[in-house]
Design a protein around this motif. Structure first.
Motif, PDB file in Angstrom:
ATOM      1  N   ARG A   1       0.908   9.138  -6.160  1.00 22.22           N
ATOM      2  CA  ARG A   1       1.201  10.559  -5.867  1.00 22.22           C
ATOM      3  C   ARG A   1       2.174  11.138  -6.886  1.00 22.22           C
ATOM      4  O   ARG A   1       1.982  12.255  -7.380  1.00 22.22           O
TER       5      ARG A   1
ATOM      6  N   GLU B   1       0.832  -1.212   0.000  1.00 26.67           N
ATOM      7  CA  GLU B   1       0.000   0.000   0.000  1.00 26.67           C
ATOM      8  C   GLU B   1       0.861   1.253   0.000  1.00 26.67           C
ATOM      9  O   GLU B   1       0.574   2.219  -0.736  1.00 26.67           O
ATOM     10  N   GLU B   2       1.920   1.256   0.806  1.00 26.68           N
ATOM     11  CA  GLU B   2       2.773   2.447   0.884  1.00 26.68           C
ATOM     12  C   GLU B   2       3.410   2.764  -0.460  1.00 26.68           C
ATOM     13  O   GLU B   2       3.405   3.907  -0.925  1.00 26.68           O
TER      14      GLU B   2
ATOM     15  N   HIS C   1      -2.772  14.095  -1.432  1.00 24.05           N
ATOM     16  CA  HIS C   1      -3.051  14.016   0.016  1.00 24.05           C
ATOM     17  C   HIS C   1      -2.388  12.787   0.633  1.00 24.05           C
ATOM     18  O   HIS C   1      -2.094  11.824  -0.034  1.00 24.05           O
TER      19      HIS C   1
ATOM     20  N   ALA D   1      -7.268   9.996  -3.343  1.00 22.52           N
ATOM     21  CA  ALA D   1      -6.725  11.007  -2.433  1.00 22.52           C
ATOM     22  C   ALA D   1      -5.207  11.140  -2.637  1.00 22.52           C
ATOM     23  O   ALA D   1      -4.657  12.259  -2.624  1.00 22.52           O
ATOM     24  N   ALA D   2      -4.534  10.011  -2.846  1.00 21.71           N
ATOM     25  CA  ALA D   2      -3.097  10.063  -3.111  1.00 21.71           C
ATOM     26  C   ALA D   2      -2.811  10.757  -4.435  1.00 21.71           C
ATOM     27  O   ALA D   2      -1.864  11.537  -4.548  1.00 21.71           O
TER      28      ALA D   2
ATOM     29  N   LEU E   1       0.622   3.780  -3.240  1.00 21.12           N
ATOM     30  CA  LEU E   1       0.129   5.149  -3.068  1.00 21.12           C
ATOM     31  C   LEU E   1       1.220   6.159  -3.399  1.00 21.12           C
ATOM     32  O   LEU E   1       0.933   7.241  -3.941  1.00 21.12           O
TER      33      LEU E   1
ATOM     34  N   ASP F   1     -11.035   5.374  -3.026  1.00 23.68           N
ATOM     35  CA  ASP F   1     -10.998   6.690  -2.375  1.00 23.68           C
ATOM     36  C   ASP F   1      -9.596   7.011  -1.880  1.00 23.68           C
ATOM     37  O   ASP F   1      -9.114   8.144  -2.032  1.00 23.68           O
ATOM     38  N   ARG F   2      -8.910   6.031  -1.295  1.00 19.76           N
ATOM     39  CA  ARG F   2      -7.559   6.283  -0.803  1.00 19.76           C
ATOM     40  C   ARG F   2      -6.599   6.544  -1.965  1.00 19.76           C
ATOM     41  O   ARG F   2      -5.720   7.399  -1.876  1.00 19.76           O
TER      42      ARG F   2
ATOM     43  N   ALA G   1     -13.252   1.218  -0.016  1.00 18.70           N
ATOM     44  CA  ALA G   1     -12.471   2.383   0.406  1.00 18.70           C
ATOM     45  C   ALA G   1     -11.182   2.532  -0.388  1.00 18.70           C
ATOM     46  O   ALA G   1     -10.578   3.613  -0.387  1.00 18.70           O
ATOM     47  N   ILE G   2     -10.743   1.488  -1.071  1.00 16.57           N
ATOM     48  CA  ILE G   2      -9.459   1.551  -1.776  1.00 16.57           C
ATOM     49  C   ILE G   2      -9.448   2.627  -2.857  1.00 16.57           C
ATOM     50  O   ILE G   2      -8.502   3.421  -2.925  1.00 16.57           O
TER      51      ILE G   2
END
Length: 377
Positions: free
Chosen positions: A326, A318-319, A377, A372-373, A322, A368-369, A365-366
């Motif tokens: 970004r 995940e890190e 964010h 956001a990245a 994302l 959305d996360r 939710a994935i």
């Protein structure tokens, strides 16, 4: 050395190479067929157990993961063929043209009418034809053929599971790592092609990406083979739970492969343009490749029952995913070209499918996360 001798020597080297890599199936097939014959003759006391070794070879010819079903199909096919041959021979006599025609017509008709697979159809037809032409059945041989097929199928199943009986999930873990390593390699090579504006290199990567579906197919086959091994293992409950976890991930892996293929296709177009490719895009793809490798490590650790290690790899997946989104998101500006926008969009889609593959949180939710990245964010 003449050209003919050179070709002969090359053919011999190729044959030797095939034997070095394929000696296990040769030994497995030979042993299974021989053991089936021995059991049918010396244990069951059958005089001519042709169908025992034949059924063993038929089952082993199928890829691992499908052999339990193949055994059932072989046994059912033999039963149907024996029944048809018995009825036809009693009515028309053995070894006549009318008998052969009737046996073929009735067997294939019954198989099609009941929706039998091609395996069952062929097995039933060959069984009936053999009994009608070579060894006509009588009242004592009808069940013997069925038992011979059952013996052969059982021996094939046992033989195919000997090497993986104690740890049936180990080959699956290896295939998981290989599949994700291939996908990560495609991303890394795409990043290098973009960094150097290498159109030919990008096209070569696209050719690789177009064949990436084969890796997913191998992963599916390995999953089926592991499931077959677990079903034949007494202590299997925890293993089946881990296997279901991987089965649920394969579909997302397939989608991620398609995302990456579309990404590479857009990258090829991007290398054709006159505008320089932003260096940050290559960095984003390299970071995404790290996420893919971490996802492979997470799934492999889960298959091996190492839950804590798997959780660590999922967090890194995940890190890194994302972080890649970004980096790509910062390139999605108002003056971005269409190919650049397509690449950044596929980075987002790949990240979503990758996170879903490792089940990193709530599926809903994935996105959305990830979005956001992409917005920084």
């Amino acid at each position: 050395m003449t050209a003919t001798a050179s070709r002969a020597a090359a053919a011999l080297r190729q044959a030797a190479g095939r034997l070095r890599h394929g000696w296990r199936p040769v030994l497995q097939d030979t042993l299974a067929a021989t053991v089936a014959w021995i059991i049918a003759t010396r244990v069951a006391g059958h005089p001519l157990p042709f169908f025992a070794p034949a059924a063993a070879l038929n089952v082993l010819a199928q890829a691992r993961g499908r052999r339990i079903r193949r055994t059932a199909e072989v046994v059912i096919g033999v039963a149907v063929g024996v029944l048809v041959a018995e009825l036809v021979v009693q009515a028309l006599g053995p070894r006549t043209t009318g008998t052969v025609f009737a046996v073929l017509l009735l067997t294939v008709t019954l198989a099609v009418a009941f929706g039998a697979s091609s395996v069952s159809t062929v097995q039933a037809t060959l069984s009936a034809l053999y009994l009608a032409v070579v060894s006509p059945p009588d009242e004592t041989l009808v069940p013997v053929r069925f038992v011979d097929a059952l013996i052969g199928g059982a021996v094939a199943l046992v033989t195919s599971q000997v090497l993986s009986a104690r740890r049936p999930l180990v080959p699956l873990a290896g295939q998981v790592r290989q599949t994700f390593a291939e996908l990560a390699g495609v991303l890394d090579d795409t990043a290098e092609a973009l960094r150097h504006g290498d159109q030919n290199g990008a096209r070569a990567v696209l050719d690789r990406a177009r064949h990436a579906d084969a890796a997913v197919d191998r992963l599916r086959d390995a999953t089926r083979a592991a499931g077959e091994g677990l079903r034949l293992t007494v202590r299997r409950r925890r293993g089946l739970g881990r296997l279901r976890w991987v089965e649920g991930s394969v579909r997302q892996v397939d989608l991620a492969v398609r995302d990456v293929r579309a990404l590479v296709r857009a990258a090829v177009t991007l290398t054709r343009g006159d505008s320089p490719v932003p260096a940050e895009l290559g960095d984003a793809l390299h970071t995404l490749g790290q996420a893919v490798r971490a996802a492979g490590d997470a799934l492999a650790a889960e298959v091996g029952g190492r839950e804590r290690e798997s959780a660590g790899h999922r967090a890194r997946t995940e890190e890194r995913a994302l972080a890649a989104v970004r980096s790509a998101g910062r390139l999605f500006t108002g003056d971005a070209t269409l190919p650049l926008a397509m690449v950044t969009g596929q980075v987002r889609d790949t990240a979503i499918d990758l996170l879903r593959a490792v089940d990193a949180g709530d599926d809903d939710a994935i996105p959305d996360r990830v979005d956001a990245a992409a917005a920084g964010h």
